[in-house]
Design an enzyme around this catalytic site. Structure first.
Site, PDB file in Angstrom:
ATOM      1  N   TYR A 315      32.944  42.280  32.009  1.00  0.00           N
ATOM      2  CA  TYR A 315      31.943  42.511  33.055  1.00  0.00           C
ATOM      3  C   TYR A 315      30.627  42.922  32.379  1.00  0.00           C
ATOM      4  O   TYR A 315      30.023  43.942  32.705  1.00  0.00           O
ATOM      5  CB  TYR A 315      32.401  43.575  34.056  1.00  0.00           C
ATOM      6  CG  TYR A 315      33.730  43.298  34.691  1.00  0.00           C
ATOM      7  CD1 TYR A 315      33.832  42.521  35.844  1.00  0.00           C
ATOM      8  CD2 TYR A 315      34.908  43.800  34.133  1.00  0.00           C
ATOM      9  CE1 TYR A 315      35.074  42.253  36.426  1.00  0.00           C
ATOM     10  CE2 TYR A 315      36.142  43.530  34.696  1.00  0.00           C
ATOM     11  CZ  TYR A 315      36.216  42.758  35.842  1.00  0.00           C
ATOM     12  OH  TYR A 315      37.444  42.489  36.400  1.00  0.00           O
ATOM     13  N   CYS A 411      31.944  53.232  38.375  1.00  0.00           N
ATOM     14  CA  CYS A 411      31.019  53.705  39.408  1.00  0.00           C
ATOM     15  C   CYS A 411      31.780  54.138  40.656  1.00  0.00           C
ATOM     16  O   CYS A 411      31.171  54.340  41.713  1.00  0.00           O
ATOM     17  CB  CYS A 411      29.987  52.631  39.745  1.00  0.00           C
ATOM     18  SG  CYS A 411      30.683  51.105  40.401  1.00  0.00           S
TER      19      CYS A 411
END
Length: 469
Positions: A315, A411
């Site tokens: 990612y 996150c």
């Protein structure tokens, strides 16, 4: 299970005990939990139930009966109306303590770590003025066109922002100049309900360490404005280096669209960790530049590179983390599903003269076998997934790589906790430490960097069985 002691629409009085992940206050009616939007720890509130389920209820504060001891005066003139930063009225040290506790709670309750090694949260360097990107919406107001943010809890109403404390003076100046330009041009804002009108969004991106600004105007179809007048207006500010226009012909409120350059360079540049990164209209970059550098520094510490390692950057986005690791590694291999982001990562490697980093477009869960054939087995894997965490195949195939060290940049503490549990239980990883980072003061968002190490002893057959599950 006993019947809930509250029904939808009921108003109740209760004391707020703590903050839940997501930002709502936690109160109780006997043992029944009520999540209250607008409630802070220590508050005595009246709240109206908006949703009732068997195990909990959701409610909105209707009256602050008694303020808790940690409430402070919010400095923003739009606070309470704007749907942005919710905790300006909560003492910053208490915000930090709540976020650290939420990470610890997620690892304990969801990840089943009995004593999670959570380090003290890293506070933000700036409590205000920290954002390098803001998106504004055009709408009709009482006195004509307005440009600002959605009213809290409303998708159909926009407040006219006079000053946003999360951006800089020049960021505020761009918004006000575009607002005056739009009014002088007599352009109508887009109405999402009727599908009529023209102006939709304004995006302002700022290189905080370079002083360069990129401006993107998003409209409905048709070239109904004077582009030269817009350029003339914005270039009064020397910081503006790039002006783009995008057309959104769909009902959805999106800004990630193909753009046409109206003036200047195709990109602006930002400096991070001693490297230069080109920022195009749709390129991903952490929106708090100073804290992104701290986040990447923690990732470098967790990777413990010696110069000989093969690193997978999963990612990878535009390559910011991977490129910041490249000087300490033998090679870096990045994977990202967005072809545009991968193109930016390749460009950023070239800009910085980094030759030991390669980037590829692909679905992480489906690309790891091919990546291993190209790059060889990894010594270190870094993952920075979206809020949903590592998807099923990506999680299991990442674990099956059996890299000696795994660095998880998160996150979302809830998906982090569940992913770490799988990496521990099914693939043998040991969680060394988890460091929360406050990237976004006055909001519920929490970033963290977790360091995992693989003790020796697992067999190839065990790894293959776990990956197939």
């Amino acid at each position: 299970m006993a019947t809930a002691p509250i029904r939808t629409g009921d108003e109740v009085e209760l004391r707020i005990e703590s903050l839940a992940y997501g930002g709502n206050g936690v109160g109780r009616l006997d043992r029944f939990v009520v999540f209250v939007r607008g409630g802070l720890p220590g508050d005595l509130v009246r709240a109206r139930a908006t949703k009732v389920k068997r195990g909990f209820a959701e409610a909105t504060r209707t009256e602050l009966v008694e303020a808790g001891p940690d409430r402070v005066a919010a400095p923003c003139r739009h606070f309470g109306v704007c749907g942005g930063c919710r905790f300006q009225d909560y003492a910053y040290d208490k915000q930090l303590a709540a976020k650290e506790a939420q990470v610890r709670d997620a690892l304990t309750r969801l990840g089943r770590f009995s004593e999670p090694p959570v380090e003290p949260i890293v506070p933000a360097e700036q409590q205000y003025g920290y954002r390098n990107k803001l998106e504004y919406s055009f709408a009709s107001g009482d006195e004509g066109l307005v440009l600002g943010f959605h009213r809290a809890g409303r998708w159909d109403e926009v407040i006219d922002v006079e000053e946003c404390l999360l951006t800089t003076g020049v960021g505020n100046a761009v918004r006000e100049m575009v607002k005056r330009w739009a009014r002088e041009e007599g352009l109508e804002p887009y109405d999402q309900e009727t599908g009529t009108g023209y102006l939709r969004h304004l995006v302002v991106r700022e290189g905080r360490n370079t002083g360069q600004l990129l401006v993107l105007l998003v409209t409905a179809p048709g070239e109904r404005f004077d582009a030269d007048f817009l350029v003339e207006t914005l270039t009064q500010l020397p910081e503006v280096r790039s002006i783009h226009w995008a057309v959104n012909d769909r009902p959805a409120e999106v800004t990630n669209l193909p753009t046409r350059l109206l003036w200047g360079e195709e990109w602006i540049e930002e400096e991070l960790s001693g490297l230069r990164f080109r920022i195009r209209p749709n390129a991903f970059l952490q929106t708090n530049t100073a804290m992104a550098e701290r986040l990447y520094g923690l990732a470098r510490e967790a990777a413990q590179l010696t110069g000989t390692e093969t690193v997978y950057d999963l990612y990878c986005g535009t390559g910011t983390i991977g490129l910041s690791l490249a000087a300490g590694a033998a090679s870096v291999w990045g994977v990202e599903i967005s072809e545009e982001s991968v193109a930016c990562a390749i460009e950023n490697a070239t800009v910085n003269g980094i030759e030991n980093a390669r980037f590829f477009a692909g679905n992480v869960g489906q690309s790891l076998e091919e990546l291993r054939e190209k790059a060889g087995a990894p010594d270190v894997v870094v993952v920075d997934p979206p809020r949903a965490g590592l998807a099923g195949k990506a999680l299991r195939r990442t674990g099956a790589l059996q890299a000696q060290r795994l660095v998880y940049v998160s996150c979302n503490p809830t998906t982090l906790a569940s992913d770490l549990a799988v990496l521990r239980d099914d693939f043998g990883y040991h969680l060394e430490r988890c460091t929360p980072v406050d990237m976004f003061p006055h909001t519920p968002h929490i970033e963290s960097v977790s360091s995992l190490v693989l003790p020796s002893g697992r067999t190839e057959e065990q790894n293959a069985d776990a990956a197939r599950q």
